[in-house]
Structures are given as C-alpha cells and as structure tokens.
Motif scaffolding. Structure first.
Motif, mmCIF file in Angstrom:
data_model
loop_
_atom_site.group_PDB
_atom_site.id
_atom_site.type_symbol
_atom_site.label_atom_id
_atom_site.label_comp_id
_atom_site.label_asym_id
_atom_site.label_seq_id
_atom_site.Cartn_x
_atom_site.Cartn_y
_atom_site.Cartn_z
ATOM 1 N N ASN A 2 0.837 -1.198 0.000
ATOM 2 C CA ASN A 2 0.000 0.000 0.000
ATOM 3 C C ASN A 2 0.879 1.259 0.000
ATOM 4 O OD1 ASN A 2 0.844 0.519 2.673
ATOM 5 N ND2 ASN A 2 -0.797 -0.776 3.481
ATOM 6 N N CYS A 3 0.213 2.414 -0.060
ATOM 7 C CA CYS A 3 0.934 3.688 -0.174
ATOM 8 C C CYS A 3 1.858 3.917 1.017
ATOM 9 C CB CYS A 3 -0.067 4.832 -0.279
ATOM 10 S SG CYS A 3 -1.074 4.734 -1.776
ATOM 11 N N ARG A 4 1.415 3.509 2.181
ATOM 12 C CA ARG A 4 2.213 3.706 3.378
ATOM 13 C C ARG A 4 3.521 2.915 3.306
ATOM 14 N NH1 ARG A 4 1.399 4.287 9.579
ATOM 15 N NH2 ARG A 4 3.002 2.772 9.976
ATOM 16 N N LEU A 28 5.176 -2.324 -8.950
ATOM 17 C CA LEU A 28 3.808 -2.688 -9.336
ATOM 18 C C LEU A 28 2.827 -1.672 -8.758
ATOM 19 C CD1 LEU A 28 3.735 -6.574 -8.940
ATOM 20 C CD2 LEU A 28 3.430 -5.261 -11.042
ATOM 21 N N HIS A 29 3.066 -1.259 -7.523
ATOM 22 C CA HIS A 29 2.206 -0.258 -6.900
ATOM 23 C C HIS A 29 2.306 1.071 -7.643
ATOM 24 C CE1 HIS A 29 0.012 1.756 -3.631
ATOM 25 N NE2 HIS A 29 0.785 2.784 -3.952
ATOM 26 N N LEU A 30 3.518 1.459 -8.013
ATOM 27 C CA LEU A 30 3.712 2.738 -8.705
ATOM 28 C C LEU A 30 2.950 2.772 -10.028
ATOM 29 C CD1 LEU A 30 7.490 3.558 -8.154
ATOM 30 C CD2 LEU A 30 5.523 4.252 -6.793
ATOM 31 N N LYS A 32 0.143 1.459 -10.619
ATOM 32 C CA LYS A 32 -1.298 1.577 -10.386
ATOM 33 C C LYS A 32 -1.659 2.828 -9.601
ATOM 34 C CE LYS A 32 -1.360 -2.393 -8.422
ATOM 35 N NZ LYS A 32 -1.796 -3.595 -7.671
ATOM 36 N N CYS A 33 -0.646 3.526 -9.097
ATOM 37 C CA CYS A 33 -0.920 4.623 -8.170
ATOM 38 C C CYS A 33 -0.166 5.890 -8.585
ATOM 39 C CB CYS A 33 -0.526 4.178 -6.757
ATOM 40 S SG CYS A 33 -0.962 5.370 -5.493
ATOM 41 N N PRO A 34 -0.790 6.715 -9.424
ATOM 42 C CA PRO A 34 -0.128 7.944 -9.909
ATOM 43 C C PRO A 34 0.439 8.838 -8.801
ATOM 44 C CG PRO A 34 -2.124 7.543 -11.158
ATOM 45 C CD PRO A 34 -2.109 6.530 -10.026
ATOM 46 N N PRO A 35 -0.283 9.043 -7.684
ATOM 47 C CA PRO A 35 0.304 9.903 -6.628
ATOM 48 C C PRO A 35 1.639 9.366 -6.115
ATOM 49 C CG PRO A 35 -2.033 9.581 -6.232
ATOM 50 C CD PRO A 35 -1.655 8.639 -7.346
ATOM 51 N N CYS A 36 1.732 8.065 -5.912
ATOM 52 C CA CYS A 36 2.985 7.482 -5.441
ATOM 53 C C CYS A 36 4.064 7.579 -6.523
ATOM 54 C CB CYS A 36 2.786 6.019 -5.046
ATOM 55 S SG CYS A 36 2.088 5.827 -3.398
ATOM 56 N N ALA A 37 3.675 7.360 -7.781
ATOM 57 C CA ALA A 37 4.631 7.461 -8.881
ATOM 58 C C ALA A 37 5.189 8.873 -8.950
ATOM 59 C CB ALA A 37 3.951 7.088 -10.192
HETATM 60 ZN ZN LIG Z 1 0.219 4.654 -3.663
#
Ligand SMILES: [Zn+2]
Length: 77
Positions: A2-4, A28-30, A32-37
């Motif tokens: 997750n983001c955390r 893989l998370h990055l 799917k998750c633009p804010p984290c990328a």
């Molecule tokens: Zn994220």
C-alpha cells in the motif's frame, strides 16, 4: 503493497538498496498509483540533486514538500 509501505521503503528504493521482491512489489504499486509514482519521481530527483552537491543539505522548502507528499501518500490520496 500500500501507499504507506511505499513511503516507508522509498529511501531504500531510490538508493537501489531494496530487496528484489520488495522492489518489484513497489514498482507494481507505482504503476497503479499515480500519486505514489509522482512522489517517487520528485523524491528521486531530490536525492539525485542532493548527491550531486557534495555538502548540500535538503533545503527547508524541499523538506517541507517531501513531508507534505509523504503525508498525502499516507492518507492514500
Ligand atoms: Zn500509492
């Protein structure tokens, strides 16, 4: 992941010190998750710039920006 978790592992990720399986899960998370990328990209840039300057410290502005992005990521924005 997750983001955390991404936020917690980011320093090692950017430094290339992450274990291969964690590295893969983080990427893989990055995807799917633009804010984290986005956060990872700015973080990597900051680290790169900081390393280029031998005795540079993180400016208060950059530190505040990183902290804000980190908090946003932890809220799952
Ligand atoms: Zn994220």
């Amino acid at each position: 992941m997750n983001c955390r978790e991404v936020a917690e592992l980011l320093l090692e990720y950017v430094g290339g010190e992450l274990a291969p399986d964690a590295h893969t899960r983080l990427e893989l998370h990055l995807e799917k998750c633009p804010p984290c990328a986005h956060f990872t990209a700015s973080y990597r840039l900051t680290v790169t710039l900081t390393r280029r300057l031998p005795r540079a410290e993180l400016s208060p502005e950059a530190a505040a920006r990183l902290r804000a992005a980190l908090e946003a990521a932890q809220r799952g924005v």
